[in-house]
Design an enzyme around this catalytic site. Structure first.
Site, PDB file in Angstrom:
ATOM      1  N   GLN A 162       2.100  -6.172   5.549  1.00 51.13           N
ATOM      2  CA  GLN A 162       2.316  -5.778   4.173  1.00 51.13           C
ATOM      3  C   GLN A 162       3.730  -6.168   3.740  1.00 51.13           C
ATOM      4  O   GLN A 162       4.513  -6.580   4.573  1.00 51.13           O
ATOM      5  CB  GLN A 162       2.129  -4.278   4.021  1.00 51.13           C
ATOM      6  CG  GLN A 162       0.708  -3.839   4.314  1.00 51.13           C
ATOM      7  CD  GLN A 162       0.412  -2.434   3.779  1.00 51.13           C
ATOM      8  OE1 GLN A 162       1.199  -1.804   3.118  1.00 51.13           O
ATOM      9  NE2 GLN A 162      -0.795  -1.958   4.105  1.00 51.13           N
ATOM     10  N   ASN A 176     -12.276  -1.296  -0.789  1.00 48.86           N
ATOM     11  CA  ASN A 176     -11.571  -1.886   0.363  1.00 48.86           C
ATOM     12  C   ASN A 176     -12.248  -1.423   1.649  1.00 48.86           C
ATOM     13  O   ASN A 176     -12.502  -0.217   1.821  1.00 48.86           O
ATOM     14  CB  ASN A 176     -10.117  -1.396   0.366  1.00 48.86           C
ATOM     15  CG  ASN A 176      -9.393  -1.721   1.675  1.00 48.86           C
ATOM     16  OD1 ASN A 176      -8.981  -2.849   1.893  1.00 48.86           O
ATOM     17  ND2 ASN A 176      -9.266  -0.733   2.549  1.00 48.86           N
ATOM     18  N   GLU A 177     -12.528  -2.330   2.519  1.00 53.30           N
ATOM     19  CA  GLU A 177     -13.106  -2.001   3.831  1.00 53.30           C
ATOM     20  C   GLU A 177     -14.172  -0.902   3.692  1.00 53.30           C
ATOM     21  O   GLU A 177     -14.112   0.138   4.347  1.00 53.30           O
ATOM     22  CB  GLU A 177     -12.008  -1.587   4.828  1.00 53.30           C
ATOM     23  CG  GLU A 177     -11.063  -2.727   5.127  1.00 53.30           C
ATOM     24  CD  GLU A 177     -10.132  -2.498   6.318  1.00 53.30           C
ATOM     25  OE1 GLU A 177     -10.135  -1.407   6.909  1.00 53.30           O
ATOM     26  OE2 GLU A 177      -9.381  -3.445   6.652  1.00 53.30           O
ATOM     27  N   GLU A 231      -6.641  -9.316   3.766  1.00 48.85           N
ATOM     28  CA  GLU A 231      -5.650  -8.684   4.640  1.00 48.85           C
ATOM     29  C   GLU A 231      -5.633  -9.480   5.936  1.00 48.85           C
ATOM     30  O   GLU A 231      -6.680  -9.726   6.536  1.00 48.85           O
ATOM     31  CB  GLU A 231      -6.024  -7.231   4.967  1.00 48.85           C
ATOM     32  CG  GLU A 231      -5.874  -6.277   3.803  1.00 48.85           C
ATOM     33  CD  GLU A 231      -6.096  -4.818   4.195  1.00 48.85           C
ATOM     34  OE1 GLU A 231      -5.963  -4.473   5.386  1.00 48.85           O
ATOM     35  OE2 GLU A 231      -6.419  -4.031   3.287  1.00 48.85           O
ATOM     36  N   GLU A 254       0.842  -1.209   0.000  1.00 46.23           N
ATOM     37  CA  GLU A 254       0.000   0.000   0.000  1.00 46.23           C
ATOM     38  C   GLU A 254       0.871   1.250   0.000  1.00 46.23           C
ATOM     39  O   GLU A 254       2.012   1.232   0.480  1.00 46.23           O
ATOM     40  CB  GLU A 254      -0.880  -0.026   1.264  1.00 46.23           C
ATOM     41  CG  GLU A 254      -1.841   1.147   1.375  1.00 46.23           C
ATOM     42  CD  GLU A 254      -2.894   0.961   2.472  1.00 46.23           C
ATOM     43  OE1 GLU A 254      -2.778   0.012   3.267  1.00 46.23           O
ATOM     44  OE2 GLU A 254      -3.839   1.773   2.500  1.00 46.23           O
ATOM     45  N   TYR A 269      -7.238  -9.413  11.515  1.00 41.31           N
ATOM     46  CA  TYR A 269      -5.916  -9.197  12.113  1.00 41.31           C
ATOM     47  C   TYR A 269      -5.854  -9.756  13.530  1.00 41.31           C
ATOM     48  O   TYR A 269      -6.865  -9.773  14.242  1.00 41.31           O
ATOM     49  CB  TYR A 269      -5.605  -7.690  12.174  1.00 41.31           C
ATOM     50  CG  TYR A 269      -5.295  -7.093  10.823  1.00 41.31           C
ATOM     51  CD1 TYR A 269      -4.049  -7.282  10.254  1.00 41.31           C
ATOM     52  CD2 TYR A 269      -6.247  -6.351  10.125  1.00 41.31           C
ATOM     53  CE1 TYR A 269      -3.748  -6.749   9.005  1.00 41.31           C
ATOM     54  CE2 TYR A 269      -5.952  -5.818   8.879  1.00 41.31           C
ATOM     55  CZ  TYR A 269      -4.700  -6.020   8.329  1.00 41.31           C
ATOM     56  OH  TYR A 269      -4.413  -5.486   7.103  1.00 41.31           O
TER      57      TYR A 269
HETATM   58  O1  AHR Z   1      -2.695  -2.217   6.416  1.00 39.46           O
HETATM   59  C1  AHR Z   1      -3.151  -1.041   6.971  1.00 39.46           C
HETATM   60  C2  AHR Z   1      -4.631  -0.850   6.842  1.00 39.46           C
HETATM   61  O2  AHR Z   1      -5.301  -1.859   7.572  1.00 39.46           O
HETATM   62  C3  AHR Z   1      -5.238  -0.932   5.476  1.00 39.46           C
HETATM   63  O3  AHR Z   1      -5.107   0.227   4.759  1.00 39.46           O
HETATM   64  C4  AHR Z   1      -6.671  -1.195   5.796  1.00 39.46           C
HETATM   65  O4  AHR Z   1      -7.343  -1.850   4.750  1.00 39.46           O
HETATM   66  C5  AHR Z   1      -6.600  -2.031   7.056  1.00 39.46           C
HETATM   67  O5  AHR Z   1      -7.509  -1.627   8.006  1.00 39.46           O
END
Ligand code: AHR
Length: 548
Positions: free
Chosen positions: A405, A234-235, A354, A87, A303
């Site tokens: 990432q 995204n999100e 992610e 990103e 996450y």
């Molecule tokens: O990786 C950082 C952020 O985490 C990303 O931009 C977002 O999609 C997620 O919440």
């Protein structure tokens, strides 16, 4: 909630141990006092493992017993389960991947040379770009054409700095070609339009003759980029527009209608899926999209959050963070089942778009290294290994999983000593992917172990012809585990192993000591159908077996 998690515990236990074997054991032990109905999912469902004395789990011999059912297939370990994400955030793209052609940092056409070499060596099956939250405020046309003419925009999400757009679509595709990755572009739904996404697809995929494709050709790319994977936002439940699932679904349908097939390449559209295991998002979305417009992919983000500074975890906080991987496994099972209720043919692929480790961000480190920098420790390596093990075990339900990432951000593969620094090292996380690489394109197989739902001791295996790969994780900070691993119905001819280990859960690779956590060979003994080895506390081991 409790009933659901207990049902899943029962489900997992039965799946891994064999339903009847477990039920018979519990019947015998309880003298029939515990009804099978209660065990298998009634309101009072009981986790089976709580009922079985530890002696029956295999501890009696002092060794952890693992049985690999090499002929009992789960599904293909698609290489895309080892995907990555880059990103415009901190020093991931700028400084990490792209340093510019005139940089003093050794580079290949502007790409940091060591980044290219390390990623090419690892093999990155798929790379997602440009975000993340950044994607929903990115306007692709700002990032093509002569760099000097590109407009300067503001990166709203990640610090309000001026984005000079010097890394755009053509640079991204060039990077993917350098490292051998399949490109995955995430489009802008939040502040963009269907027109903008359709034009972007035309720029990438239309061979020639239209104004937009000729622009690409003028920019030096006579052949179309042929990008297959396209994210539709995204999100969008958060930074991508703060929408409800029904609001997003309405927009998704419009974007999907104008996502064209060019040069015979139908875009594989990936819709925004749930935050974690949010079933209501998934249900509302699926209820709002007619079958003819269903996406090819549905992307969940999940996450493992933690409350400590990355290099200052206690064993208890580590254990708490790692339990998330049990939750992720449950989310994969439940979200797949939910999608199957709408789409029994599994035309909508489940993607973990992610995932990774979110520790507390240390402001002084962010200042030196860029936004969302966090150290990768032995604990991070254990976390990522638990993730890759669960992806193997659920390989039949998953299509793609992208780690957050690639360079410098969160739990990255690589770190540089600041955006301007010359040095670039491989993190503990990079080395976990190295250890798991040989699972790619093999078929994941069933494994029976002492506690299949544990995030303290975790195992997975895959097979192709006479080759078997077994991955073991000991995420305990205080227990070394001797392992007795049986290959049911098979005879191992030879076996070798690699280990990633540190006695210190907070240890990490530094620029001065870059190999602190790196794979080393590890002894294994073949005895008949069994493989014996020691699995030290805080370690990840990958065993490669050649069957007779
Ligand atoms: O990786 C950082 C952020 O985490 C990303 O931009 C977002 O999609 C997620 O919440």
């Amino acid at each position: 909630m409790m009933a659901i998690s207990r049902q899943v515990a029962c489900y997992n236990s039965c799946r891994l141990f064999g339903r009847n074997a477990i039920l018979q054991t519990v019947d015998a032990m309880s003298g029939g006092r515990i009804s099978r109905r209660a065990l298998m999912g009634g309101a009072a469902a009981i986790p089976l493992l709580e009922l079985i004395p530890r002696g029956l789990w295999g501890f009696s011999s002092g060794k952890r017993q693992v049985t690999i059912r090499a002929d009992s297939e789960i599904g293909l370990v698609r290489p895309e389960l080892h995907g990555h994400f880059a990103e415009h955030l901190g020093a991931c793209v700028y400084g990490g991947i792209w340093v510019g052609r005139d940089s003093a940092i050794p580079n290949v056409n502007g790409y940091r040379k060591l980044t290219v070499e390390y990623l090419r060596e690892l093999g990155v099956p798929v790379l997602r770009w440009p975000g993340g939250c950044f994607a929903d405020d990115y306007h692709w046309h700002d990032g093509v054409g002569p760099a000097a003419n590109r407009p300067k925009s503001v990166n709203l999400h990640w610090g309000g700095y001026v984005e000079d757009n010097s890394f755009g679509t053509d640079e991204f595709i060039g990077f993917c070609r350098q490292i051998g990755a399949e490109p995955y572009i995430c489009g802008n739904v939040g502040s963009g339009s269907p027109e903008e996404l359709r034009d972007w697809i035309e720029y990438c995929n239309f061979p020639s003759g239209s104004t937009i494709s000729e622009e690409r050709i003028r920019n030096g790319h006579t052949q179309p980029h042929r990008v297959r994977y396209w994210g539709v936002g995204n999100e969008n439940w958060g930074c991508g527009g703060d929408m409800t699932a029904r609001e997003y679904a309405k927009l998704y349908r419009r974007f999907a209608v104008f996502a064209p097939t060019f040069g015979g390449l139908k875009p594989f559209l990936i819709a925004c899926g749930p935050n974690r295991n949010d079933a209501s998002w998934s249900r509302d979305f699926m209820d709002s999209v007619p079958p003819r417009h269903l996406p090819q992919g549905f992307a969940m983000h999940y996450y493992a959050e933690g409350k400590d500074n990355p290099a200052a975890y206690t064993p208890a906080d580590m254990a708490a963070q790692l339990t998330t991987f049990g939750d992720i496994e449950r989310a994969v099972i439940e979200q797949r089942a939910l999608l199957d209720g709408y789409d029994s043919g599994r035309n909508v692929a489940l993607i973990v778009d992610e995932w990774g480790v979110h520790d507390r961000v240390v402001p002084s480190e962010e200042k030196t290294h860029g936004r969302l920098w966090q150290e990768c420790t032995m604990r991070s390596a254990l976390a990522i290994a638990l993730g890759l093990n669960l992806f193997n075990r659920q390989a039949d339900k998953l299509y793609m999983c992208n780690l957050t990432q690639t360079v410098n951000v969160r739990a990255p593969l690589l770190q540089t000593d600041g955006p301007e620094g010359q040095r670039c090292i491989r993190t503990s996380v990079y080395h976990v992917f190295t250890l798991f690489k040989s699972h790619r394109s093999k078929t994941s197989v069933h494994v029976e172990s002492d506690d299949p739902t544990s995030t303290r001791f975790s195992v997975s295996a895959s097979r192709q012809d006479r080759d078997v790969v077994i991955s073991l994780v000991n995420a305990s900070a205080d227990e070394d585990m001797p392992i007795d691993c049986k290959l049911a119905g098979e005879r191992p001819g030879s076996a070798s192993a690699q280990i990633l280990h540190s006695d210190d859960l907070n240890a990490f690779n530094t620029f001065d000591s870059p190999e602190t956590i790196a794979p080393r060979s590890h002894p294994v003994r073949v005895e008949g159908s069994n493989i014996q080895l020691d699995l030290p506390r805080l370690s990840v081991i990958s065993i490669t077996v050649r069957l007779v």
